[in-house]
Design an enzyme around this catalytic site. Structure first.
Site, short mmCIF file in Angstrom:
data_model
loop_
_atom_site.label_atom_id
_atom_site.label_comp_id
_atom_site.label_asym_id
_atom_site.label_seq_id
_atom_site.Cartn_x
_atom_site.Cartn_y
_atom_site.Cartn_z
N GLY A 51 0.98 -0.99 -0.17
CA GLY A 51 -0.33 -0.27 0.19
C GLY A 51 0.63 1.34 0.29
O GLY A 51 -0.15 2.63 -0.13
N SER A 52 1.85 1.33 -0.24
CA SER A 52 2.90 2.10 -0.15
C SER A 52 1.95 3.56 -1.49
O SER A 52 1.99 4.93 -1.16
CB SER A 52 4.39 2.44 -0.19
N LEU A 75 -4.48 -7.22 -7.28
CA LEU A 75 -3.94 -8.41 -8.28
C LEU A 75 -4.84 -9.68 -8.65
O LEU A 75 -4.84 -10.43 -9.40
CB LEU A 75 -3.41 -9.34 -7.60
N ASN A 104 -5.17 2.25 -13.63
CA ASN A 104 -4.15 1.16 -13.24
C ASN A 104 -2.65 1.50 -13.26
O ASN A 104 -2.69 1.68 -13.97
CB ASN A 104 -4.44 -0.38 -13.41
N HIS A 109 0.99 0.00 -13.71
CA HIS A 109 1.87 -1.24 -13.99
C HIS A 109 3.07 -0.87 -13.92
O HIS A 109 3.84 0.29 -14.54
CB HIS A 109 1.55 -1.83 -15.27
N ASP A 166 -3.76 -5.49 -18.30
CA ASP A 166 -2.66 -4.81 -18.50
C ASP A 166 -3.08 -4.26 -20.29
O ASP A 166 -2.29 -4.04 -21.12
CB ASP A 166 -0.97 -5.20 -18.85
N GLU A 208 6.72 5.83 -9.29
CA GLU A 208 5.40 5.39 -8.99
C GLU A 208 5.02 6.66 -8.14
O GLU A 208 3.68 7.65 -8.31
CB GLU A 208 4.93 4.24 -8.83
#
Length: 187
Positions: free
Chosen positions: A12-13, A84, A101, A103, A144, A173
């Site tokens: 969860g970062s 996931l 999302n 990736h 994806d 990210e």
């Protein structure tokens, strides 16, 4: 105020980074986090910030219960952050172009079922690629596969390891995901 919902399965970062980014903005807030693993780090991270958490199973995700809960919240954007499980078609269709999302690679390379976390970084390393990065994309009914919104790149050095690639990707990210989300909310 714009409403966000995050789906996550792991540490969860990224979710915490997004929650923090919008916390005092007065423009948007994370209304809820949906997680399929009760012991995942994201659960405690979200609760620590006062964000509602709903633990879901594959069955509740597929049953229409999650869609019903999402309709009550009516989020402006649904963010998959290390989630996931495949999003069911009814949710994807109801929130068309409102689910994104992130990736941990440069799609279309290294995407698809089973390609997450260290599996991706290992594949990048073993392929001999000179670069990796992140892809933020819209979600459709396939892993994806949705339209790419944003990509950022990082070099894979000659002495790279799975861990060093993971750190580079996570830095990208954390730097870019909240900014891209904000841009999508207010474009």
């Amino acid at each position: 105020m714009k409403q966000l919902v995050i789906f996550a399965s792991g540490n969860g970062s990224n979710a915490e980074n997004i929650i923090g980014h919008f916390h005092d903005s007065g423009k948007a807030r994370v209304a809820a986090v949906f997680c399929n693993r009760p012991g995942a780090g994201v659960v405690e991270r979200a609760r620590r910030h006062g964000v509602d958490v709903e633990i879901i199973s594959r069955e509740t995700l597929q049953s229409g219960h999650v869609l019903s809960e999402l309709q009550k919240i009516n989020p402006d954007l649904i963010v998959l952050s290390g989630f996931l499980m495949m999003m069911p078609a009814d949710i994807v269709q109801h929130f068309s172009n409102r689910i994104v999302n992130i990736h941990p690679a440069l799609l279309p390379k290294f995407g698809g079922k089973g390609m997450y976390g260290d599996n991706v970084h290992r594949a990048v390393l073993e392929s001999g690629e000179s670069e990796t990065g992140i892809t933020i994309h819209y979600v459709d009914e396939h892993y994806d596969n949705g339209d790419v919104i944003f990509q950022a790149r990082a070099d894979v050095g000659a002495d790279a390891t799975i861990d060093s690639i993971a750190r580079s990707v996570q830095n990208l990210e954390h730097e870019h995901f909240p900014k891209v989300i904000e841009k999508l909310l207010f474009q």
